[in-house]
Scaffold this active site. Structure first.
Site, PDB file in Angstrom:
ATOM      1  N   ASP A  36       0.866  -1.189   0.000  1.00 22.74           N
ATOM      2  CA  ASP A  36       0.000   0.000   0.000  1.00 22.74           C
ATOM      3  C   ASP A  36       0.896   1.231   0.000  1.00 22.74           C
ATOM      4  O   ASP A  36       2.124   1.132   0.072  1.00 22.74           O
ATOM      5  CB  ASP A  36      -0.979  -0.023   1.195  1.00 22.74           C
ATOM      6  CG  ASP A  36      -2.299   0.674   0.857  1.00 22.74           C
ATOM      7  OD1 ASP A  36      -2.266   1.893   0.633  1.00 22.74           O
ATOM      8  OD2 ASP A  36      -3.355   0.005   0.825  1.00 22.74           O
ATOM      9  N   ASN A  39       3.388   5.397   4.062  1.00 19.31           N
ATOM     10  CA  ASN A  39       2.737   5.917   5.278  1.00 19.31           C
ATOM     11  C   ASN A  39       1.220   5.714   5.301  1.00 19.31           C
ATOM     12  O   ASN A  39       0.493   6.526   5.861  1.00 19.31           O
ATOM     13  CB  ASN A  39       3.016   7.421   5.462  1.00 19.31           C
ATOM     14  CG  ASN A  39       4.479   7.695   5.645  1.00 19.31           C
ATOM     15  OD1 ASN A  39       5.175   6.892   6.256  1.00 19.31           O
ATOM     16  ND2 ASN A  39       4.965   8.800   5.095  1.00 19.31           N
ATOM     17  N   SER A  41      -2.469   4.489   6.330  1.00 19.40           N
ATOM     18  CA  SER A  41      -3.048   4.283   7.664  1.00 19.40           C
ATOM     19  C   SER A  41      -3.103   2.791   7.965  1.00 19.40           C
ATOM     20  O   SER A  41      -3.575   2.002   7.143  1.00 19.40           O
ATOM     21  CB  SER A  41      -4.460   4.863   7.710  1.00 19.40           C
ATOM     22  OG  SER A  41      -5.156   4.299   8.799  1.00 19.40           O
ATOM     23  N   ASP A  58       4.578   2.673  -4.288  1.00 14.17           N
ATOM     24  CA  ASP A  58       3.620   3.315  -5.184  1.00 14.17           C
ATOM     25  C   ASP A  58       3.328   2.358  -6.339  1.00 14.17           C
ATOM     26  O   ASP A  58       4.244   1.951  -7.059  1.00 14.17           O
ATOM     27  CB  ASP A  58       4.220   4.633  -5.705  1.00 14.17           C
ATOM     28  CG  ASP A  58       3.235   5.387  -6.583  1.00 14.17           C
ATOM     29  OD1 ASP A  58       2.134   4.856  -6.851  1.00 14.17           O
ATOM     30  OD2 ASP A  58       3.580   6.507  -7.007  1.00 14.17           O
ATOM     31  N   TYR A 147     -13.990   5.197 -15.272  1.00 17.56           N
ATOM     32  CA  TYR A 147     -13.642   4.117 -14.332  1.00 17.56           C
ATOM     33  C   TYR A 147     -14.039   2.751 -14.917  1.00 17.56           C
ATOM     34  O   TYR A 147     -13.256   1.799 -14.900  1.00 17.56           O
ATOM     35  CB  TYR A 147     -14.387   4.402 -13.027  1.00 17.56           C
ATOM     36  CG  TYR A 147     -14.309   3.382 -11.923  1.00 17.56           C
ATOM     37  CD1 TYR A 147     -13.337   3.471 -10.927  1.00 17.56           C
ATOM     38  CD2 TYR A 147     -15.252   2.357 -11.829  1.00 17.56           C
ATOM     39  CE1 TYR A 147     -13.307   2.561  -9.869  1.00 17.56           C
ATOM     40  CE2 TYR A 147     -15.227   1.446 -10.784  1.00 17.56           C
ATOM     41  CZ  TYR A 147     -14.255   1.546  -9.805  1.00 17.56           C
ATOM     42  OH  TYR A 147     -14.233   0.645  -8.769  1.00 17.56           O
ATOM     43  N   LYS A 151     -11.609  -0.318 -16.163  1.00 17.24           N
ATOM     44  CA  LYS A 151     -11.759  -1.670 -15.600  1.00 17.24           C
ATOM     45  C   LYS A 151     -11.927  -2.690 -16.736  1.00 17.24           C
ATOM     46  O   LYS A 151     -11.307  -3.742 -16.743  1.00 17.24           O
ATOM     47  CB  LYS A 151     -12.973  -1.740 -14.667  1.00 17.24           C
ATOM     48  CG  LYS A 151     -12.816  -0.983 -13.356  1.00 17.24           C
ATOM     49  CD  LYS A 151     -11.949  -1.729 -12.364  1.00 17.24           C
ATOM     50  CE  LYS A 151     -11.977  -1.125 -10.973  1.00 17.24           C
ATOM     51  NZ  LYS A 151     -10.910  -1.611 -10.108  1.00 17.24           N
ATOM     52  N   ARG A 214     -30.261  -1.678  -5.882  1.00 15.82           N
ATOM     53  CA  ARG A 214     -28.863  -2.109  -5.981  1.00 15.82           C
ATOM     54  C   ARG A 214     -28.687  -3.469  -5.316  1.00 15.82           C
ATOM     55  O   ARG A 214     -29.475  -3.875  -4.476  1.00 15.82           O
ATOM     56  CB  ARG A 214     -27.932  -1.101  -5.280  1.00 15.82           C
ATOM     57  CG  ARG A 214     -27.824   0.237  -5.988  1.00 15.82           C
ATOM     58  CD  ARG A 214     -27.049   0.136  -7.295  1.00 15.82           C
ATOM     59  NE  ARG A 214     -27.025   1.415  -8.004  1.00 15.82           N
ATOM     60  CZ  ARG A 214     -27.945   1.823  -8.877  1.00 15.82           C
ATOM     61  NH1 ARG A 214     -28.982   1.056  -9.169  1.00 15.82           N
ATOM     62  NH2 ARG A 214     -27.840   2.991  -9.466  1.00 15.82           N
ATOM     63  N   ARG A 273     -30.352  11.797  -9.973  1.00 19.49           N
ATOM     64  CA  ARG A 273     -29.162  12.158 -10.769  1.00 19.49           C
ATOM     65  C   ARG A 273     -29.191  11.352 -12.060  1.00 19.49           C
ATOM     66  O   ARG A 273     -29.580  10.174 -12.041  1.00 19.49           O
ATOM     67  CB  ARG A 273     -27.888  11.833  -9.981  1.00 19.49           C
ATOM     68  CG  ARG A 273     -27.814  12.574  -8.672  1.00 19.49           C
ATOM     69  CD  ARG A 273     -26.605  12.168  -7.856  1.00 19.49           C
ATOM     70  NE  ARG A 273     -26.634  10.759  -7.484  1.00 19.49           N
ATOM     71  CZ  ARG A 273     -25.765  10.178  -6.651  1.00 19.49           C
ATOM     72  NH1 ARG A 273     -24.797  10.884  -6.108  1.00 19.49           N
ATOM     73  NH2 ARG A 273     -25.847   8.899  -6.363  1.00 19.49           N
ATOM     74  N   ASP A 276     -27.537   7.692 -12.285  1.00 22.64           N
ATOM     75  CA  ASP A 276     -27.976   6.557 -11.468  1.00 22.64           C
ATOM     76  C   ASP A 276     -28.930   5.684 -12.275  1.00 22.64           C
ATOM     77  O   ASP A 276     -30.050   6.103 -12.576  1.00 22.64           O
ATOM     78  CB  ASP A 276     -28.701   7.042 -10.208  1.00 22.64           C
ATOM     79  CG  ASP A 276     -27.737   7.560  -9.161  1.00 22.64           C
ATOM     80  OD1 ASP A 276     -26.608   7.043  -9.100  1.00 22.64           O
ATOM     81  OD2 ASP A 276     -28.110   8.469  -8.405  1.00 22.64           O
TER      82      ASP A 276
HETATM   83  N1  NAD Z   1     -15.716  -0.363  -2.771  1.00 19.33           N
HETATM   84  C1  NAD Z   1     -16.484  -0.621  -3.826  1.00 19.33           C
HETATM   85  O1  NAD Z   1     -17.680  -0.304  -3.838  1.00 19.33           O
HETATM   86  C2  NAD Z   1     -15.907  -1.352  -5.013  1.00 19.33           C
HETATM   87  C3  NAD Z   1     -16.791  -1.949  -5.953  1.00 19.33           C
HETATM   88  C4  NAD Z   1     -16.237  -2.608  -7.044  1.00 19.33           C
HETATM   89  C5  NAD Z   1     -14.854  -2.660  -7.211  1.00 19.33           C
HETATM   90  N2  NAD Z   1     -14.037  -2.054  -6.302  1.00 19.33           N
HETATM   91  C6  NAD Z   1     -12.591  -2.109  -6.514  1.00 19.33           C
HETATM   92  O2  NAD Z   1     -12.000  -2.759  -5.413  1.00 19.33           O
HETATM   93  C7  NAD Z   1     -10.680  -2.266  -5.203  1.00 19.33           C
HETATM   94  C8  NAD Z   1     -10.494  -1.907  -3.739  1.00 19.33           C
HETATM   95  O3  NAD Z   1     -11.482  -0.961  -3.365  1.00 19.33           O
HETATM   96  P1  NAD Z   1     -11.681  -0.488  -1.856  1.00 19.33           P
HETATM   97  O4  NAD Z   1     -13.108  -0.100  -1.720  1.00 19.33           O
HETATM   98  O5  NAD Z   1     -11.074  -1.447  -0.917  1.00 19.33           O
HETATM   99  O6  NAD Z   1     -10.827   0.874  -1.889  1.00 19.33           O
HETATM  100  P2  NAD Z   1      -9.884   1.503  -0.762  1.00 19.33           P
HETATM  101  O7  NAD Z   1      -9.635   2.899  -1.182  1.00 19.33           O
HETATM  102  O8  NAD Z   1     -10.427   1.260   0.607  1.00 19.33           O
HETATM  103  O9  NAD Z   1      -8.544   0.646  -0.908  1.00 19.33           O
HETATM  104  C9  NAD Z   1      -7.644   0.828  -1.964  1.00 19.33           C
HETATM  105  C10 NAD Z   1      -6.259   0.832  -1.379  1.00 19.33           C
HETATM  106  O10 NAD Z   1      -5.334   1.040  -2.454  1.00 19.33           O
HETATM  107  C11 NAD Z   1      -4.325   1.897  -2.015  1.00 19.33           C
HETATM  108  N3  NAD Z   1      -3.718   2.588  -3.141  1.00 19.33           N
HETATM  109  C12 NAD Z   1      -4.313   3.480  -3.987  1.00 19.33           C
HETATM  110  N4  NAD Z   1      -3.424   3.942  -4.875  1.00 19.33           N
HETATM  111  C13 NAD Z   1      -2.240   3.344  -4.581  1.00 19.33           C
HETATM  112  C14 NAD Z   1      -0.934   3.435  -5.134  1.00 19.33           C
HETATM  113  N5  NAD Z   1      -0.665   4.244  -6.181  1.00 19.33           N
HETATM  114  N6  NAD Z   1       0.043   2.695  -4.588  1.00 19.33           N
HETATM  115  C15 NAD Z   1      -0.207   1.878  -3.529  1.00 19.33           C
HETATM  116  N7  NAD Z   1      -1.424   1.743  -2.962  1.00 19.33           N
HETATM  117  C16 NAD Z   1      -2.428   2.478  -3.486  1.00 19.33           C
HETATM  118  C17 NAD Z   1      -5.026   2.883  -1.082  1.00 19.33           C
HETATM  119  O11 NAD Z   1      -4.114   3.511  -0.192  1.00 19.33           O
HETATM  120  C18 NAD Z   1      -6.036   1.977  -0.375  1.00 19.33           C
HETATM  121  O12 NAD Z   1      -5.532   1.471   0.853  1.00 19.33           O
HETATM  122  C19 NAD Z   1     -10.503  -1.098  -6.181  1.00 19.33           C
HETATM  123  O13 NAD Z   1      -9.814  -1.561  -7.313  1.00 19.33           O
HETATM  124  C20 NAD Z   1     -11.924  -0.735  -6.548  1.00 19.33           C
HETATM  125  O14 NAD Z   1     -11.991  -0.195  -7.839  1.00 19.33           O
HETATM  126  C21 NAD Z   1     -14.540  -1.412  -5.208  1.00 19.33           C
END
Ligand code: NAD
Length: 315
Positions: A36, A39, A41, A58, A147, A151, A214, A273, A276
């Protein structure tokens, strides 16, 4: 077959979904590495920091990607720099940070002989406006946000990397996950936002008349499916990951009223919106059949668990 001892790397492992996936993989006796941001959280993973390896880096930095993959068998790609709601603001940024970095990752996975790559795609955006519900994996894909396009394009590149380089992969098109550790202040995820505001006696805003439907899936059910892909080789590579049933916002609010015991819910209805879609329900027969997986948690039980988590945040 259990994936005991498998070396698993979760990109985005400190996030909402990634941290639950880490819990699930640890319960299967996998060796888990969390990648991740610098730094990041530790709140979501504080209970397991002694049990996992942590890499700060990164995802957009090729050297960080390369270094992280040494000795890794299974890769979970859960990083996204954009959300459906904001991705159209800067599609160039979306493509640079999500698509190009994913291609670097796939190339490196081929180099390293990674056994399988699991990619988390989006059931809510890759199909676009549904022509029929429930939506099967064969439904046309016409995303109406950047987005969703990214994907889908990543999915298509996975197909290409498999075709050209035999990269083994599986894609999950996730519906609307909810549960503990989801950010109640984010612009994605109605459930924690609504619940948190209801519990505090604050007003909530519903766009439209509340009839939008949904498909909500409890996070601990969802990550079981992601993890089960380690021990199954499947006929298909793309799976809807969903509850397979829908709730309207008004139905959702009724269950929230019941589990929070707040009879004084203050709901404000605003004009709908235009982005939606009225109904989104993902057919999950394929994943049930091929991964022997099914959602186990009722909406009510999932909401109770989410409430308890939100209470612990507010205490
Ligand atoms: N939450 C939803 O509703 C949902 C639905 C469908 C798909 N997704 C996909 O699931 C995945 C995870 O989603 P989530 O809800 O857990 O999001 P989240 O933001 O809680 O977790 C994503 C993590 O990726 C890390 N991250 C982002 N950019 C980074 C980088 N450049 N380098 C290193 N770490 C990085 C962030 O710090 C974060 O901890 C994503 O790909 C998202 O598109 C989420």
């Amino acid at each position: 077959m259990r994936p005991d001892g498998a070396n698993c790397l979760i990109f985005g492992g400190g996030g909402f979904i990634g941290s639950h996936l880490a819990d699930e993989l640890l319960s299967l006796d996998c060796n888990v590495t969390i990648f991740d941001k610098l730094n990041f959280s530790r709140r979501n993973i504080e209970h397991i920091t002694a049990d996992v390896r942590i890499i700060e880096g990164d995802f957009n930095n090729q050297v960080d990607l390369e270094n992280s993959l040494a000795g890794i068998d299974y890769v979970f790609h859960l990083v996204s720099s954009t959300l459906p709601a904001n991705s159209n603001e800067n599609p160039v940024y979306d493509a640079e940070t999500n698509l190009l970095s994913s291609l670097n990752l796939f190339r490196e996975c081929v180099e390293r002989g990674v056994k399988k790559l699991v990619f988390l795609s989006s059931g809510g955006t890759v199909y676009g406006i549904p022509e029929s519900v429930p939506i099967t994996e064969d439904h046309p894909s016409r995303p109406v946000c950047s987005y969703g396009i990214i994907k889908k394009t990543i999915e298509d590149y996975l197909y290409l990397f498999n075709y050209l380089h035999s990269l083994n992969y599986v894609v999950f098109r996730l519906s609307n996950p909810y549960g503990e550790r989801q950010n109640p202040f984010a612009s994605q995820g109605a459930i924690p936002v609504f619940l948190n505001r209801i519990m505090k006696g604050e007003q909530i805003t519903v766009w439209g008349d509340g009839s939008v439907v949904r498909d909500y899936i409890y996070i601990k059910d969802a990550v079981k499916a992601l993890a089960s892909s380690l021990s199954h080789e499947t006929t298909h590579r793309i799976f809807n990951l969903s509850a397979g049933s829908g709730y309207s916002l008004n139905e959702l609010l009724a269950v929230m009223k019941e589990v929070t015991g707040r009879n004084d819910m203050n709901v404000k209805y605003e004009p709908a919106r235009n982005f939606d879609v009225p109904v989104s329900i993902l057919d999950n027969s394929r994943i049930r059949k091929e991964l022997k997986w099914k959602p186990e948690t009722s909406l009510r039980d999932g909401l109770i668990a989410t409430c308890n988590y939100l209470k612990s945040l507010n205490d």
